[in-house]
Design a protein around this motif. Sequence first.
Motif, PDB file in Angstrom:
ATOM      1  N   ASN A  39      -4.565   4.461  18.962  1.00 44.87           N
ATOM      2  CA  ASN A  39      -3.988   4.134  17.654  1.00 44.87           C
ATOM      3  C   ASN A  39      -2.531   3.724  17.836  1.00 44.87           C
ATOM      4  O   ASN A  39      -1.647   4.574  17.965  1.00 44.87           O
ATOM      5  CB  ASN A  39      -4.075   5.333  16.711  1.00 44.87           C
ATOM      6  N   LYS A  80      -4.726  -1.649   8.772  1.00 42.94           N
ATOM      7  CA  LYS A  80      -5.848  -0.745   8.983  1.00 42.94           C
ATOM      8  C   LYS A  80      -6.531  -0.489   7.654  1.00 42.94           C
ATOM      9  O   LYS A  80      -5.892  -0.022   6.703  1.00 42.94           O
ATOM     10  CB  LYS A  80      -5.349   0.573   9.593  1.00 42.94           C
ATOM     11  N   HIS A  96       0.327  -0.260   7.577  1.00 46.73           N
ATOM     12  CA  HIS A  96       0.984   0.994   7.927  1.00 46.73           C
ATOM     13  C   HIS A  96       2.266   0.687   8.707  1.00 46.73           C
ATOM     14  O   HIS A  96       2.212   0.145   9.811  1.00 46.73           O
ATOM     15  CB  HIS A  96       0.054   1.868   8.770  1.00 46.73           C
ATOM     16  N   TRP A 101       5.898   1.806  10.633  1.00 46.50           N
ATOM     17  CA  TRP A 101       6.210   2.866  11.583  1.00 46.50           C
ATOM     18  C   TRP A 101       7.591   2.617  12.182  1.00 46.50           C
ATOM     19  O   TRP A 101       8.144   1.538  12.055  1.00 46.50           O
ATOM     20  CB  TRP A 101       5.167   2.904  12.705  1.00 46.50           C
ATOM     21  N   SER A 103       4.419  -3.112  11.614  1.00 45.97           N
ATOM     22  CA  SER A 103       3.264  -2.608  10.878  1.00 45.97           C
ATOM     23  C   SER A 103       1.982  -3.022  11.573  1.00 45.97           C
ATOM     24  O   SER A 103       1.950  -4.017  12.305  1.00 45.97           O
ATOM     25  CB  SER A 103       3.271  -3.117   9.433  1.00 45.97           C
ATOM     26  N   PHE A 104       0.940  -2.231  11.325  1.00 44.53           N
ATOM     27  CA  PHE A 104      -0.406  -2.570  11.747  1.00 44.53           C
ATOM     28  C   PHE A 104      -1.314  -2.497  10.517  1.00 44.53           C
ATOM     29  O   PHE A 104      -1.161  -1.608   9.658  1.00 44.53           O
ATOM     30  CB  PHE A 104      -0.918  -1.607  12.811  1.00 44.53           C
ATOM     31  N   THR A 163      -0.370   2.767  15.795  1.00 44.78           N
ATOM     32  CA  THR A 163       0.533   3.062  14.678  1.00 44.78           C
ATOM     33  C   THR A 163       1.211   4.424  14.825  1.00 44.78           C
ATOM     34  O   THR A 163       2.147   4.725  14.090  1.00 44.78           O
ATOM     35  CB  THR A 163      -0.213   3.028  13.327  1.00 44.78           C
TER      36      THR A 163
END
Length: 502
Positions: free
Chosen positions: A395, A142, A147, A149, A139-140, A397
């Motif tokens: 980005n 933001k 988020h 992935w 996850s990241f 993500t």
Amino acid sequence: MSDQKTDSQHYDIVVVGSGNAALCAAISAREEGAGVLVLEKAPEHKRGGNSYFTDGAIRFAYNDFQDILKLMPDVTDEEAEKIVMPEYSPSAYYEDLMRVNSGKSDPDLSEQLVNRSYETIKWMKGHGVKFELNYDNQSFEKEGKFHFWGGLPVKTENKGIGLMTSLFKRIEELGIEIWYNSAAKQLMKAGDRVTGVVVEKEGQSLEIYASSVVLACGSFEADKQMRSEQIGDEWEAAIVRGTEFNTGDGLSMALDAGAEKFGNWAGCHSIGTDANAPKVGDFTKPGDIYKKHSYPLSIMLNKEGKRFVDEGADFRNYTYAKYGREILKQPDHVAYQIYDSQVRPMLRKEYDLEEATFFQADCLEDLVDQLPVDKVEFLKTIEEYNEAVQSGNYNPTVKDGKGTEGINPPKTNWALPIKEGPFFAFPVTCGITFSFGGLRVGSEGEVIRKDGGPLEGLFAAGEMVGGIFYENYPGGSGLMSGAVFGKLAGESAAKYSRLIQK
């Protein structure tokens, strides 16, 4: 069926191995009422196979975030509101398997893995395995939300150590017997049926009779000779990331008994790992702490100063298991991951551990001066890469398409110029996890003979199941495959045992 062994040398089921797949097989067989003996070649303090060394990430299909929350009752509403979780349907999982394996994965085995994955995760939870969200690696953050992935949002609590601790606890609760320092040497047969195992236990040879046998003792990645013969001479130089006891014993026994080889015997799961990692898995420092998996945010150069892969071809989940062998091909089997200060805060936690080997400098020239490389070519490659980076929105993500133009290999996603000091270089080499070659296994976990019929009384699970992975691997599929086919093999072995005991 008997609750325990019927005499000192006979059990309903013998399970060979004590990793995730083996213990899932033992537990599911015990659920069916079978008396089970688990054989482990290693001493007790080195039990758990490769599973003990994993970071616990486990890939399964789910409909939506509610399916995941059912596995984790401790997640609060407040925490859940801050999570963006894409769905990961069975069809998406199947497509990922086929895509990263170039369409070579056996369709029937792949469908079983995918379609049984969520029910098996729930079953594991019912036996005490705890799961948590994989914030660190998948996850990241933001704008105040996390988020996720890559179809891999869940891991076992406390990594592979926690997984194996939970499974061994459950084994003890169910009264399943384990023999340590007990190496299975040969399958016993009566006609075409497997009837037991010859075991070497603390220097003594014993014949253990069983109504059925489940082999779940890994592949041959810890045996230099088999690696060289099956995968290639250069693989003698690979670091063994996991247990030193996976030397192909189960595969050899099954083949000697008439089983059919199946799958990608010339392929393996391998990764970029710290160049100074132990030569075999260190049980005092488990947990997959030496891997270096933020390379999609890097560029990787060899000692000649050349790039050799598209670091941003895809999310790391879909490239890391094949990029290890690309590193192995480089001079002295070493490469260098290069980062600048723009991305350094984004790197995974393994880069911050005290075990991590790295070099640091305020300018690129000083960084390269510390490395045993062709300095002129190294700096030239970085300069050419920087000039090739195209504009776009960065980005990590998503596959952002922010790539390069005019260089080979390209960097397809996540390309930023390396320009803001301090700069960092992490030396990596190749670590082998497991080999992809295995046995042909049928729909009920039964081992198949060379003539196409079942090798009666013999079942297999885990790394010994051939035909699922070819040259590559979607991250987290190994633990899931071990659990799915382990549970299946245990159930099937118990049913077979009941049948022949009537």
